[in-house]
Design an enzyme around this catalytic site. Structure first.
Site, mmCIF file in Angstrom:
data_model
loop_
_atom_site.group_PDB
_atom_site.id
_atom_site.type_symbol
_atom_site.label_atom_id
_atom_site.label_comp_id
_atom_site.label_asym_id
_atom_site.label_seq_id
_atom_site.Cartn_x
_atom_site.Cartn_y
_atom_site.Cartn_z
ATOM 1 N N SER A 69 0.818 -1.209 0.000
ATOM 2 C CA SER A 69 0.000 0.000 0.000
ATOM 3 C C SER A 69 0.852 1.258 0.000
ATOM 4 O O SER A 69 0.551 2.228 -0.703
ATOM 5 C CB SER A 69 -0.925 -0.001 1.217
ATOM 6 N N HIS B 146 -9.139 -6.497 2.703
ATOM 7 C CA HIS B 146 -7.851 -6.841 3.300
ATOM 8 C C HIS B 146 -8.074 -8.049 4.197
ATOM 9 O O HIS B 146 -9.073 -8.121 4.902
ATOM 10 C CB HIS B 146 -7.311 -5.660 4.129
#
Length: 663
Positions: free
Chosen positions: A348, A465
């Protein structure tokens, strides 16, 4: 330790034979460290190879993996042997026998447990990252709460098995070494001092493992075009220790590919077709230039970036993926849709640095986490703040994760909104659900608009996630088992569609550009040295007066910043080297990909792969099939020069703190 230990110990059991290995004298525990380590690592490699047999045989390396694997195991075990061996002349004597015995027993136990734990953790890491534990394994240790939450909810059985097996291994090794220690004998000092230099030299040669100019390193064991197979050759302990060493040298990380004169680096980068027309007047800030917006506006537009967690092309039907993003499929006909957009990395923070800063990737950690980038490092928020924009970051989890809060607040974001500022109806391991996140964002956007100033809001989702937790009853499940990635993506898409529909009803919609883009794909894996197809991500720009358009040229996340500024009507100085696709979206493009220690430069259907300590590789990438085929001939020097320049430049700019605006 009694006198028997200091000279010669009686057998543990009367009448039991004295085995030959007891002749290793004071080095008995180190001998068992070597033997136990080889047995442990070989057993693990056999199991991993059997598990990945199809890919191993496809690489054509079954035998070589074990031969070279033994060599790699001897190297890492040599490091563990060198520390106590260096102390032998001081401690391996009769008068210090008790201390030496305990020291070598505990050291050997800890070394074998460390090696064993990493091997036990390897299968689950491979399932996620398609490679042995590496620097990501170390980086995640800084966030135990988030990591444990993910493991507990998504990998509870694997967690229990790993912990239980590690404890069992620790007990077994400790008891075995304790028993062996009772048979240890101390050599006369004369014998010790005569043999010690030879043993030390042997271990040094064992670590070096080559007569070449440089000692062996993990890059020497890259024997195939499959990154996973290459990682099976070495062991997880060496992979992690090498990552720790690399992280200590990360300011100069790009030099692992070779060296290029600084002036040549800058000349190569600024010769790109989309940069040729710009002036770069500052020698202190070499990439700083003035970008004239393609759209002239009386009032510049607002900007909202929705950074979607792990939403790769894998999950987008029109990009060759699964049909689990119906809302995005509908929205793509309302704005600029990127058909060949590629992420710069697999984390990320790598997506954040590319999208928010326009910063190219390096083998080092993302600048979001590096010390020299925590203040005055260029971001869109920093640049727009100088244009009078209100800027903020909205995240459903804890903003301190991956040092996001520190990086953002030091580089232009005036406000950070995270889980603590929300009242979610559903909360998972990673924080508020995407619906709660977007509800908070809608409130924030309305408040920002009411202030009468332009605004920039970065919204970062987290429902997609692991362990993939989201509220019940929101979507028709794609897979029968709810808690899986495909269902989590479908929920994230549902929440995104709901957010955009609500935003369209607000007054700020006609004055705001929205970018929807993924940070990276969910899992990056494949039997390619660099799994290029897993870097393919969706991107969509809509809102305001943006007209529907399909952008088919090759594009990178670092192109989004300049393009957004141009669409917003912002003419400004900035150091971004990306391409303004508002000026030209038809001519051929390029993409930059960092995968572990490999850097790939895509240009057309050509792929140039830089490798540490080895010559570059050439390949052909078929975007339609997602296949990367390596060539037998080296890549053209021009492509190598461009790749080298683009991987070297960001490291130079970071190290010299030159990726910033003029004072």
């Amino acid at each position: 330790m009694n006198q028997a230990v200091a000279t010669a110990s009686p057998p543990l059991f009367p009448g039991a034979p004295v085995h030959w290995w007891y002749r290793t004298g004071p080095y008995l525990n180190l001998f068992w460290l070597l033997v136990g380590g080889l047995v442990l690592l070989s057993a693990s490699r056999i199991a991993l190879v059997a598990w990945q047999w199809q890919r191993v045989t496809a690489a054509g390396l079954p035998g070589e993996i074990f031969v070279q694997g033994m060599r790699a195991d001897l190297i890492v075990l040599g490091y563990f042997l060198a520390v106590p061996l260096a102390l032998a002349p001081l401690l391996a004597h009769a008068r210090t026998a008790r201390l030496w015995t305990r020291l070598t027993a505990w050291w050997s136990t800890l070394a074998l447990v460390f090696i064993g734990f990493l091997e036990l953790a390897t299968p689950q890491f491979i399932l996620q990252y398609d490679v042995r534990p590496n620097r990501l394994f170390i980086e995640y240790l800084a966030y135990p709460a988030e990591v444990f939450g993910t493991l507990w909810h998504g990998y509870r059985l694997a967690l229990f098995v790993t912990i239980a097996a590690t404890i069992a291994l620790a007990l077994l090794v400790h008891r075995a070494l304790a028993a062996a220690s009772r048979r240890m004998t101390m050599w006369p000092s004369r014998v010790l001092f005569l043999t010690w230099p030879l043993l030390l030299l042997t271990v040094i040669l064992q670590i070096r493992s080559t007569t070449a100019h440089r000692p062996a390193n993990p890059a020497m064991f890259a024997l195939s075009g499959d990154a996973l197979v290459n990682s099976l050759v070495i062991n997880s302990a060496w992979s992690v220790l090498d990552a720790v060493s690399a992280m200590r040298k990360e300011a100069r990380s790009s030099e692992i590919y070779g060296s290029v004169p600084h002036e040549q680096v800058l000349a190569q980068v600024t010769s790109a077709p989309w940069l040729r027309g710009y002036r770069f007047p500052s020698t202190q800030l070499p990439t700083l230039h003035h970008q004239q917006a393609a759209y002239r506006r009386d009032k510049p537009l607002n900007l909202v970036i929705v950074l979607e967690e792990s939403l790769g092309a894998t999950f987008v039907k029109s990009l060759g993926g699964l049909p689990v993003t119906p809302e995005l499929e509908k929205l793509k006909e309302e704005g600029w849709w990127f058909e060949q957009l590629y992420a710069t990395g697999t984390r990320s923070v790598r997506g954040i640095e590319a999208v928010v800063s326009g910063y190219a990737p390096t083998p080092a950690r993302s600048v979001v986490k590096l010390s020299l980038a925590q203040r005055d490092f260029y971001t869109l928020a920093l640049g727009l703040g100088k244009q009078g924009y209100n800027t903020e970051f909205v995240y459903g989890g804890e903003a301190h994760f991956d040092n996001m809060r520190g990086f953002f607040t030091g580089n232009g974001f005036k406000n950070v909104v995270d889980r603590r500022d929300m009242h979610p109806r559903f909360e998972g391991s990673w924080g508020a659900s995407d619906e709660d996140l977007f509800d908070t964002s809608l409130e924030r956007l309305k408040a920002l608009h009411a202030q009468g100033k332009p605004f920039f809001s970065l919204i970062f989702t987290s429902s997609n996630h692991e362990p993939f937790e989201f509220p019940d009853g929101k979507i028709a499940l794609h897979d029968p088992v709810k808690q899986g990635v495909n269902n989590a993506v479908k929920y994230a898409d549902f929440a995104l569609g709901k957010f955009i529909r609500a935003a369209k009803q607000e007054d700020y919609w006609r004055d705001t550009v929205f970018l929807i883009v993924a940070d990276h794909d969910n899992r990056v894996y494949g039997n390619s040295l660099v799994p290029v197809n897993k870097f393919h991500i969706p991107g969509l720009i809509l809102g305001a007066d943006v007209q529907p358009k399909h952008i088919r040229t090759l594009a990178s996340q670092i192109d989004l910043g300049p393009t957004l500024l141009s669409l917003m009507g912002i003419s400004s100085d900035h150091p971004m080297i990306g391409r303004d696709l508002a000026q030209d979206s038809e001519t051929p493009g390029r993409a930059l990909l960092q995968f572990d220690n490999y850097f790939a430069w895509l240009e057309g259907d050509s792929a140039t792969i830089l490798r540490p300590g080895q010559p570059p590789l050439a390949g052909r990438y078929d975007a339609a099939s997602g296949d990367l085929t390596l060539d037998r001939v080296p890549p053209p020097q021009g492509l190598v020069d461009r790749a080298m320049a683009h991987v070297m430049l960001p490291s130079l700019l970071y190290r010299e703190q030159r990726y910033r605006l003029a004072p």
